[in-house]
Design an enzyme around this catalytic site. Structure first.
Site, PDB file in Angstrom:
ATOM      1  N   GLU A   1       0.709  -0.984  -0.119  1.00  0.00           N
ATOM      2  CA  GLU A   1      -0.131  -0.553  -0.719  1.00  0.00           C
ATOM      3  C   GLU A   1       0.838   1.313  -0.387  1.00  0.00           C
ATOM      4  O   GLU A   1       0.809   2.050   1.046  1.00  0.00           O
ATOM      5  CB  GLU A   1      -1.100   0.205   1.326  1.00  0.00           C
ATOM      6  CG  GLU A   1      -1.916  -1.476   1.057  1.00  0.00           C
ATOM      7  CD  GLU A   1      -2.824  -1.377   2.367  1.00  0.00           C
ATOM      8  OE1 GLU A   1      -4.105  -2.129   2.173  1.00  0.00           O
ATOM      9  OE2 GLU A   1      -3.096  -0.312   3.372  1.00  0.00           O
TER      10      GLU A   1
ATOM     11  N   GLU B   1      -5.094  -8.433   1.135  1.00  0.00           N
ATOM     12  CA  GLU B   1      -5.794  -8.134   1.507  1.00  0.00           C
ATOM     13  C   GLU B   1      -7.383  -7.667   1.515  1.00  0.00           C
ATOM     14  O   GLU B   1      -7.248  -7.193   0.479  1.00  0.00           O
ATOM     15  CB  GLU B   1      -5.180  -6.960   2.566  1.00  0.00           C
ATOM     16  CG  GLU B   1      -3.592  -6.783   2.886  1.00  0.00           C
ATOM     17  CD  GLU B   1      -3.748  -5.755   3.878  1.00  0.00           C
ATOM     18  OE1 GLU B   1      -4.670  -5.151   4.457  1.00  0.00           O
ATOM     19  OE2 GLU B   1      -2.560  -5.456   3.430  1.00  0.00           O
TER      20      GLU B   1
END
Length: 449
Positions: free
Chosen positions: A169, A352
């Protein structure tokens, strides 16, 4: 939650769970580990909502064998963990800490012995503090140091890790860590944080080269994506939505897939040097997709420093993080990636996906979390629908195996399939753990349900 049977998933579909080093390992001063930006940030008053730190977290550093046994009992085929850069290189450059690599060596071997594929993320936001003191991701040298760290780690583990992920991320590291100051290292630079984007992507490209020299395993990056829902029908609202989509969803994907940087006001082109875009676009084998929720956007109020306002989305159930539960957003996102990038898009794995709820044991010590079961049920059906639509999705990793230290929220948010009593470190599988175990056991085509 749907009462219909869960559709079958393709042969070879990867079922996994995810964690990150700083959120579970603890042992932040053990065996030569250096200081990370999150260690420093947590010591600053008011930064963490409950005043806690990751110094102990889930004590996974000392209890990893117990946690591997929990994964084996769950029946997952893969475990996505992150490697703590300051545990491997305490200063972020220079000498390697052999004891730090020894820990990950033991973890990888234990996973393989349990029949679980090790999936290693090199960077999940825990930058060594000495590198931040020298400029952090605002400084180009950090990309080169990251490649050195990747090379040393892969030289030790590259023969056994089954999938490598360079960065987790990078949008969140840039926006919350350097743009808004609500994550470590706590800088509030707004659009002046663009060098952080470029240097992370450059570090990714250099790390891909370093990994290829030491492993034949596939290489990926894990990006966070959020479908944009424009609230309002004015031209200004639509422009705001386009600006946010470019910032959140395209800034860290277009250059990876050979398109260069998208047009976004405020991006500083002077940090880009000749050859950088070719390095960033080094081919990857998998695109990791982290998905939690869509984002509501409308035109910014007059005087706003940003070209959009973020607004809550109504009409959805909410998690304990007050995030909307929107499986339709995952289906929408996967189709958007396919339609936007076409043949340039590599196979996708959901690296995720999960939700926080206030899960606590009942009087009998059991932890029922029906909301998490409903969340996973809906999102897995969304993945299956995307596969039916022709999107090449090859795996789903639940965030997270364990309740853990949730960054600026400290211990106040529980994402785990397994409840952790932080005072005693007792692990208690929740009802979602049992649900997912049974789903995985029956997930192969033709298997009983």
């Amino acid at each position: 939650m749907s009462t219909a049977p869960m559709p079958e998933f393709p042969d070879g579909f990867r079922w996994g769970v995810s964690t990150s080093a700083h959120q579970i390992e603890g042992a932040t001063t053990a065996d030569g580990r250096g200081t990370s930006i999150w260690d420093t940030y947590a010591r600053e008053p008011g930064r963490i909502s409950d005043g806690s730190s990751g110094a102990v977290a889930c004590d996974h550093y000392h209890r990893h064998a117990e946690d591997v046994a929990l994964m084996a009992g769950l029946g997952v085929g893969a475990y996505r963990f992150s490697i703590a850069w300051p545990r491997v290189q305490p200063d972020g450059s220079g000498a390697t800490n052999a004891a730090g690599l020894d820990f990950y060596d033991r973890l990888v071997d234990d996973l393989l012995a349990a029949g679980i594929d090790p999936v290693a993320t090199l960077y999940h936001w825990d930058l060594p503090q000495p590198l931040e003191d020298a400029g952090g991701w605002l400084h180009r040298d950090t990309a080169a140091h990251f490649a050195e760290y990747a090379e040393r780690t892969a030289a030790r583990l590259g023969d056994r890790v089954r999938l490598w992920i360079t960065l987790n991320e990078p949008f969140i590291q840039m926006s919350l860590g350097y743009g808004m100051g609500v994550h470590a290292p706590g800088q509030m630079l707004l659009f002046d944080a663009f060098p952080v984007a470029h240097h992370q992507l450059l570090g990714h490209g250099l790390a891909v080269q370093a990994l290829r020299a030491h492993t034949a395993s596939p290489v990926a990056i894990a990006n966070n994506y959020s479908p944009v829902r424009v609230l309002g029908d004015s031209d200004a609202d639509r422009a705001a939505g386009a600006a946010y989509e470019t910032l959140h969803n395209r800034l860290f994907t277009d250059p990876l897939l050979g398109r260069g940087y998208p047009d976004l006001p405020g991006l500083d082109p002077t940090v880009i040097r000749a050859g950088d875009l070719d390095t960033i676009a080094a081919p990857i084998d998998v695109l990791g997709v982290n998905y939690y929720n869509p984002t509501g956007v409308r035109a910014a109020e007059e005087g706003s420093p940003l070209p959009f306002d973020l607004v809550p989305l109504d009409g959805y159930p909410r998690t304990a993080f007050d995030w909307p539960v929107a499986p339709d957003g995952l289906h929408e996102l996967l189709r958007w990636l396919r339609d936007t990038y076409g043949e340039a898009l590599p196979p996708i794995e959901i690296t995720e996906g999960g939700c926080a709820y206030d899960d606590e044991p009942d009087a009998h010590g059991q932890v029922a979390d029906p909301e998490r079961i409903a969340y996973l049920d809906g999102h897995l059906r969304a993945v299956r629908a995307a596969i039916d639509d022709g999107v090449d999705v090859r795996g789903y990793f639940v965030w997270s195996l364990l309740d853990n230290w949730e960054w600026a929220e400290g211990f106040t948010k529980r994402f785990g399939l397994v409840h952790v009593d932080y005072a005693t470190q007792r692990r208690t599988p929740k009802s979602s753990y049992t649900w997912l175990r049974d789903l995985i056991a029956g997930s192969a085509p033709g298997a009983a349900r």
